[in-house]
Design a protein around this motif. Sequence first.
Motif, PDB file in Angstrom:
ATOM      1  N   ASP A   1      56.814 -20.843  18.896  1.00 57.07           N
ATOM      2  CA  ASP A   1      56.200 -20.308  17.676  1.00 57.07           C
ATOM      3  C   ASP A   1      57.259 -20.325  16.576  1.00 57.07           C
ATOM      4  O   ASP A   1      58.311 -19.702  16.720  1.00 57.07           O
TER       5      ASP A   1
ATOM      6  N   HIS B   1      54.559 -16.098  11.689  1.00 57.84           N
ATOM      7  CA  HIS B   1      54.359 -17.544  11.874  1.00 57.84           C
ATOM      8  C   HIS B   1      54.526 -18.287  10.553  1.00 57.84           C
ATOM      9  O   HIS B   1      54.019 -17.845   9.517  1.00 57.84           O
TER      10      HIS B   1
ATOM     11  N   HIS C   1      56.255 -13.076  23.762  1.00 61.40           N
ATOM     12  CA  HIS C   1      54.871 -12.656  23.496  1.00 61.40           C
ATOM     13  C   HIS C   1      53.981 -12.940  24.709  1.00 61.40           C
ATOM     14  O   HIS C   1      54.137 -13.954  25.384  1.00 61.40           O
TER      15      HIS C   1
ATOM     16  N   ASP D   1      51.033 -14.032  25.063  1.00 58.63           N
ATOM     17  CA  ASP D   1      50.302 -15.304  25.139  1.00 58.63           C
ATOM     18  C   ASP D   1      51.231 -16.465  25.510  1.00 58.63           C
ATOM     19  O   ASP D   1      50.782 -17.604  25.638  1.00 58.63           O
ATOM     20  N   HIS D   2      52.526 -16.152  25.701  1.00 59.05           N
ATOM     21  CA  HIS D   2      53.481 -17.173  26.174  1.00 59.05           C
ATOM     22  C   HIS D   2      54.064 -16.836  27.546  1.00 59.05           C
ATOM     23  O   HIS D   2      54.498 -17.728  28.259  1.00 59.05           O
TER      24      HIS D   2
ATOM     25  N   HIS E   1      59.464 -17.557  24.282  1.00 52.37           N
ATOM     26  CA  HIS E   1      59.646 -16.179  23.801  1.00 52.37           C
ATOM     27  C   HIS E   1      58.732 -15.216  24.537  1.00 52.37           C
ATOM     28  O   HIS E   1      57.919 -15.618  25.365  1.00 52.37           O
TER      29      HIS E   1
ATOM     30  N   HIS F   1      60.741 -15.989  14.321  1.00 50.11           N
ATOM     31  CA  HIS F   1      59.515 -15.479  14.972  1.00 50.11           C
ATOM     32  C   HIS F   1      59.692 -14.071  15.539  1.00 50.11           C
ATOM     33  O   HIS F   1      59.170 -13.129  14.971  1.00 50.11           O
TER      34      HIS F   1
HETATM   35 ZN   LIG Z   1      54.613 -15.572  19.447  1.00 42.63          ZN
END
Ligand SMILES: [Zn+2]
Length: 472
Positions: free
Chosen positions: A185, A400, A66, A68-69, A64, A164
Amino acid sequence: MNEIILQSLGAAQTVTGSKHLLKTPELTILVDCGLFQGVKSLREQNWTALGIEAWEIDLIILTHAHLDHCGYIPLLVRQGFKGEIYMTAPTSELTQLILLDSAKIQQEDAENANKHHYTKHHPAKPLYTVEDAKASFRFFTVRDPNIFVRLSDHIHFQFKTCGHILGACSVELNCFGKKIIFSGDIGRPQSAILNPPDYFTEADYIVMESTYGDRLHGTNDPCQELAAIINDTIARKGNVLIPSFAVGRAQELIYLLNSLKKQGKIPLNLPIIMDSPMAAAATGISLTYAEDYMKIGRAEFQQMNNHITINQDYSNTVGFIKDKSSKIVIAASGMLTGGRVLQYLEHYLEDNRNTILIIGFQAEGTRGRALLNHTHEVKIHGKYYPVKARVQELEGLSAHADQSELMAWIRKFKKAPAQIMLVHGEPCAQEALRVKIQTELSIPVKVMTPNEDVLLFSCDHFVVTAAHDSKN
Ligand SMILES: [Zn+2]
């Protein structure tokens, strides 16, 4: 070397920097390619070598959008990665938005740091530029959920939506006769706007997130709590500042605020300002994919946006801050690590009439986590501000799954997998979830540690095709 090995280059005993490498005799696959965020020691890891050459990675599967991904993708491409990056259509659009924004923020931060001399680095540099971000987009390869994609003779995968945020998916990877699930996530079953996560019933190995492995979001209705917090703040003639991920949370929040207005639970004329060009763009993308990816249709989604002020222009932000009448402001970033929300925070923090409402996960080392930990002052742009505003948390709006929802996700498997590998969680949360799974479900659990090679299985009886031949 007929082994299948898992190695976490990030999001191992922490929640950011998701990068899970699956080394197989045919292909080297990276699931997610995220940035480390939060404390300085984590952010510094974005600058250190990955431990694998970029060109050695054959392809990326992105769960996805985000940061941090996906936030490390431009850097990997600059370092020589040339493979395909598989993702769903909404993830592709949201990721482009997020990477351009990330690059722009990094460039601006570096320029500001150099201008105002609040840097130890001379000169401060961005991790990557807008040009780097744009150069990575040509590797984006869109695939729909629920359709298998062949990667090599013995490896194929499919996306399965997981709630998510819009377009977010788990990954089911069939690899040399075994099924490996990367959870991504995991969202909430009762999201207001997204469909519940797809469940799996079979797996040999599961690589699973554990963000809220030690917590329950509570049974209180988040809408009631949200209304109470807003009405309380208005009664004090204050403002409600909601730091929010521009993608996902912001859209769900608008939906809930709109419902509260319709039900007469908060004043109909209370201004709601979404001050985030990125959230505005993400809302547009949500509209495009509402029919295929969301619980509410396009018409309802469109209608709810008519009741908020979406601001893109920074010059208006000053006006909103100067205007003393009560309002709700939604601005990014969600963990108060940067972005326009900091301009509001500088002005709202010192006034005890205001409420800073935290609705999402706050990683260690972020201003958001410090506020939740009752810090008495917050440093913004090199200056300290005393915390006089109320800080409240609304866990029910989290994107989450909590511990019970994570356990419910595992309980859907008909047969116990050989092993669950926990990633994307802080050590306390991971330990609690590890013990819970082992005790209640008798499934072996391993908490992934950074850069450790974990042998999943051997595939000696397969005739392995050379990686690059099989791709053509
Ligand atoms: Zn996420």
